[in-house]
Design a protein around this motif. Structure first.
Motif, PDB file in Angstrom:
ATOM      1  N   VAL A   1      27.609  74.243  54.226  1.00 22.25           N
ATOM      2  CA  VAL A   1      28.738  73.312  54.276  1.00 22.25           C
ATOM      3  C   VAL A   1      28.992  72.767  52.878  1.00 22.25           C
ATOM      4  N   PHE A   2      30.244  72.846  52.461  1.00 21.43           N
ATOM      5  CA  PHE A   2      30.585  72.272  51.157  1.00 21.43           C
ATOM      6  C   PHE A   2      32.080  71.984  51.129  1.00 21.43           C
ATOM      7  N   ASN A   3      32.419  70.731  50.779  1.00 22.73           N
ATOM      8  CA  ASN A   3      33.831  70.373  50.652  1.00 22.73           C
ATOM      9  C   ASN A   3      34.041  69.599  49.359  1.00 22.73           C
ATOM     10  N   ASP A   4      35.253  69.137  49.152  1.00 22.86           N
ATOM     11  CA  ASP A   4      35.606  68.495  47.890  1.00 22.86           C
ATOM     12  C   ASP A   4      34.815  67.215  47.635  1.00 22.86           C
ATOM     13  N   SER A   5      34.469  66.504  48.702  1.00 25.97           N
ATOM     14  CA  SER A   5      33.788  65.215  48.531  1.00 25.97           C
ATOM     15  C   SER A   5      32.265  65.316  48.581  1.00 25.97           C
ATOM     16  N   MET A   6      31.750  66.499  48.926  1.00 25.25           N
ATOM     17  CA  MET A   6      30.304  66.643  49.114  1.00 25.25           C
ATOM     18  C   MET A   6      29.526  66.329  47.839  1.00 25.25           C
ATOM     19  N   THR A   7      29.972  66.880  46.711  1.00 31.26           N
ATOM     20  CA  THR A   7      29.270  66.649  45.438  1.00 31.26           C
ATOM     21  C   THR A   7      29.235  65.165  45.107  1.00 31.26           C
ATOM     22  N   PHE A   8      30.376  64.499  45.282  1.00 28.10           N
ATOM     23  CA  PHE A   8      30.440  63.068  44.966  1.00 28.10           C
ATOM     24  C   PHE A   8      29.457  62.269  45.812  1.00 28.10           C
ATOM     25  N   PHE A   9      29.451  62.488  47.124  1.00 21.81           N
ATOM     26  CA  PHE A   9      28.614  61.679  47.994  1.00 21.81           C
ATOM     27  C   PHE A   9      27.126  62.011  47.832  1.00 21.81           C
ATOM     28  N   ILE A  10      26.801  63.276  47.545  1.00 19.67           N
ATOM     29  CA  ILE A  10      25.399  63.599  47.276  1.00 19.67           C
ATOM     30  C   ILE A  10      24.931  62.885  46.012  1.00 19.67           C
ATOM     31  N   CYS A  11      25.747  62.939  44.965  1.00 19.37           N
ATOM     32  CA  CYS A  11      25.399  62.231  43.722  1.00 19.37           C
ATOM     33  C   CYS A  11      25.332  60.728  43.954  1.00 19.37           C
ATOM     34  N   LYS A  12      26.241  60.222  44.769  1.00 17.04           N
ATOM     35  CA  LYS A  12      26.239  58.789  45.080  1.00 17.04           C
ATOM     36  C   LYS A  12      24.962  58.398  45.788  1.00 17.04           C
ATOM     37  N   ASN A  13      24.540  59.178  46.777  1.00 17.18           N
ATOM     38  CA  ASN A  13      23.296  58.877  47.507  1.00 17.18           C
ATOM     39  C   ASN A  13      22.081  58.949  46.595  1.00 17.18           C
ATOM     40  N   ILE A  14      22.034  59.984  45.735  1.00 15.13           N
ATOM     41  CA  ILE A  14      20.904  60.124  44.809  1.00 15.13           C
ATOM     42  C   ILE A  14      20.845  58.936  43.859  1.00 15.13           C
ATOM     43  N   LEU A  15      21.983  58.594  43.268  1.00 15.33           N
ATOM     44  CA  LEU A  15      22.022  57.470  42.331  1.00 15.33           C
ATOM     45  C   LEU A  15      21.654  56.161  43.013  1.00 15.33           C
ATOM     46  N   SER A  16      22.122  55.977  44.243  1.00 13.16           N
ATOM     47  CA  SER A  16      21.802  54.752  44.974  1.00 13.16           C
ATOM     48  C   SER A  16      20.309  54.627  45.209  1.00 13.16           C
ATOM     49  N   VAL A  17      19.663  55.735  45.627  1.00 15.84           N
ATOM     50  CA  VAL A  17      18.221  55.703  45.869  1.00 15.84           C
ATOM     51  C   VAL A  17      17.467  55.413  44.570  1.00 15.84           C
ATOM     52  N   VAL A  18      17.860  56.100  43.492  1.00 16.22           N
ATOM     53  CA  VAL A  18      17.184  55.905  42.204  1.00 16.22           C
ATOM     54  C   VAL A  18      17.357  54.476  41.706  1.00 16.22           C
ATOM     55  N   ILE A  19      18.577  53.955  41.800  1.00 14.16           N
ATOM     56  CA  ILE A  19      18.840  52.590  41.323  1.00 14.16           C
ATOM     57  C   ILE A  19      18.083  51.560  42.163  1.00 14.16           C
ATOM     58  N   GLN A  20      18.037  51.783  43.466  1.00 16.30           N
ATOM     59  CA  GLN A  20      17.321  50.833  44.327  1.00 16.30           C
ATOM     60  C   GLN A  20      15.825  50.845  44.023  1.00 16.30           C
ATOM     61  N   ILE A  21      15.258  52.041  43.802  1.00 18.30           N
ATOM     62  CA  ILE A  21      13.841  52.121  43.432  1.00 18.30           C
ATOM     63  C   ILE A  21      13.607  51.456  42.078  1.00 18.30           C
ATOM     64  N   TYR A  22      14.554  51.656  41.163  1.00 20.09           N
ATOM     65  CA  TYR A  22      14.462  51.013  39.849  1.00 20.09           C
ATOM     66  C   TYR A  22      14.458  49.496  39.988  1.00 20.09           C
ATOM     67  N   ARG A  23      15.270  48.977  40.901  1.00 18.16           N
ATOM     68  CA  ARG A  23      15.298  47.525  41.143  1.00 18.16           C
ATOM     69  C   ARG A  23      13.936  47.011  41.576  1.00 18.16           C
ATOM     70  N   VAL A  24      13.279  47.751  42.467  1.00 18.23           N
ATOM     71  CA  VAL A  24      11.956  47.332  42.935  1.00 18.23           C
ATOM     72  C   VAL A  24      10.952  47.363  41.792  1.00 18.23           C
ATOM     73  N   ILE A  25      11.004  48.423  40.989  1.00 18.51           N
ATOM     74  CA  ILE A  25      10.061  48.533  39.859  1.00 18.51           C
ATOM     75  C   ILE A  25      10.263  47.378  38.879  1.00 18.51           C
ATOM     76  N   VAL A  26      11.519  47.075  38.560  1.00 17.69           N
ATOM     77  CA  VAL A  26      11.813  45.961  37.647  1.00 17.69           C
ATOM     78  C   VAL A  26      11.308  44.651  38.227  1.00 17.69           C
ATOM     79  N   PHE A  27      11.526  44.470  39.510  1.00 17.45           N
ATOM     80  CA  PHE A  27      11.080  43.235  40.150  1.00 17.45           C
ATOM     81  C   PHE A  27       9.553  43.111  40.102  1.00 17.45           C
ATOM     82  N   LEU A  28       8.856  44.210  40.408  1.00 18.52           N
ATOM     83  CA  LEU A  28       7.400  44.167  40.395  1.00 18.52           C
ATOM     84  C   LEU A  28       6.866  43.938  38.982  1.00 18.52           C
ATOM     85  N   CYS A  29       7.501  44.562  37.994  1.00 15.10           N
ATOM     86  CA  CYS A  29       7.071  44.345  36.597  1.00 15.10           C
ATOM     87  C   CYS A  29       7.275  42.893  36.190  1.00 15.10           C
TER      88      CYS A  29
END
Length: 306
Positions: A261-289
């Protein structure tokens, strides 16, 4: 006089928001009954009726007209609307299967296209009603700025959720019942975020109070757990990753790699989900530090005093 005016506005907001949810919920239930010709789904009106009982209890038990962390009003509304969406989407699946079985897969049926657009419209309307209802209902203990943040969060979440529902109708998986059911379950799990107030935070301690907590706690592990688990920021990260971005990313990657399955919006939303997960994990790391630095700074100052 001012207090009476505030109470009247609170009651009016509570009534208007529940009327909006009741009206839309009733329309969704009616569509489910008409589509399936099964009056059994009228039982979903129980959730709509409970909205007004919940309103009386909420106004009676809470000072600000809403609960701080969880919205039973939104939960009752979703208990009526989500089953209706399930029914409409599964009926939509059956129509796609029937069309595929009797005609060439590339052929389209005008009746199906009209019905599919109607389902898509009511699903989009559901997200809009959720956002408008949250805007209309009493703010509770939230500030206006927190409410604005929450509404913006809901807008971003809603676009991602609606895309998941559209993925189920891609040509290569449009007759796959397992893909449809999993997509609906993920949508349901994600939309339950609307019952939570993601902008609420735990009370902030003053520096003296924090020092006292650190001084009275002899266990470093206890301090670390308290820092990790007892903050609104960390809970927000857990909710965002666990209820939406994480599951949605896995679902999309499966559709791309295993189902083609692949459509015009798939790349955007996959990148959005990846970035969201990475940024959220980064927030936790910053908070713990930051917490670790603050704890070491306090310990050093305490040792200097000794």
């Amino acid at each position: 006089m001012k207090c009476n005016c505030i109470n009247c506005m609170k009651i009016l907001a509570a009534i208007l928001s529940r009327l909006l949810y009741a009206l839309h919920g009733g329309i969704m239930i009616f569509l489910a009954v008409v589509t399936t010709q099964d009056v059994f789904y009228l039982i979903l009106f129980i959730g709509i009726a409970l909205l007004f009982i919940e309103m009386i209890v909420t106004l009676k038990m809470t000072k600000y007209g809403e609960w701080k962390w969880f919205s039973p009003m939104v939960f009752l509304y979703l208990c009526s609307v989500i089953p209706s969406i399930f029914v409409l989407e599964l009926e939509n699946l059956n129509v796609r299967v029937n069309i595929t079985n009797v005609t060439h897969p590339e052929c389209t049926d005008n009746n199906y296209m009209d019905y599919s657009k109607e389902v898509q419209s009511v699903e989009e309307l559901t997200i809009l009603v959720l956002i408008l209802g949250r805007w209309l209902m009493p703010r509770g203990k939230m500030t206006r700025d927190q409410l604005a943040q929450l509404l913006l969060i809901y807008l971003a979440l809603g676009a991602d959720m609606l895309d998941i529902l559209e993925l189920m109708k891609e040509p290569s998986v449009k007759t796959n019942k397992a893909i449809t059911v999993v997509g609906l379950c993920l949508f349901t799990w994600a939309v339950m975020q609307f019952t939570l107030v993601l902008t609420q935070t735990f009370p902030v301690l003053s520096p003296d109070e924090e020092d006292e907590v650190q001084f009275n706690s002899s266990s470093e592990i206890k301090n670390c757990l308290r820092s990790l688990c007892c903050t609104g920021e960390v809970w927000n990260v857990i909710i965002m990753v666990g209820m939406q971005d994480g599951p949605f990313l896995i679902y999309r990657l499966y559709l791309v790699t295993m189902e083609g399955v692949f459509n015009d919006s798939m790349t955007f939303f996959i990148c959005k989900n990846i970035l969201s997960v990475v940024i959220q994990i980064y927030r936790v790391i910053v908070f713990l530090c930051d917490e670790n630095h603050r704890r070491k700074k306090f310990q050093q100052s305490h040792m200097n005093l000794e």
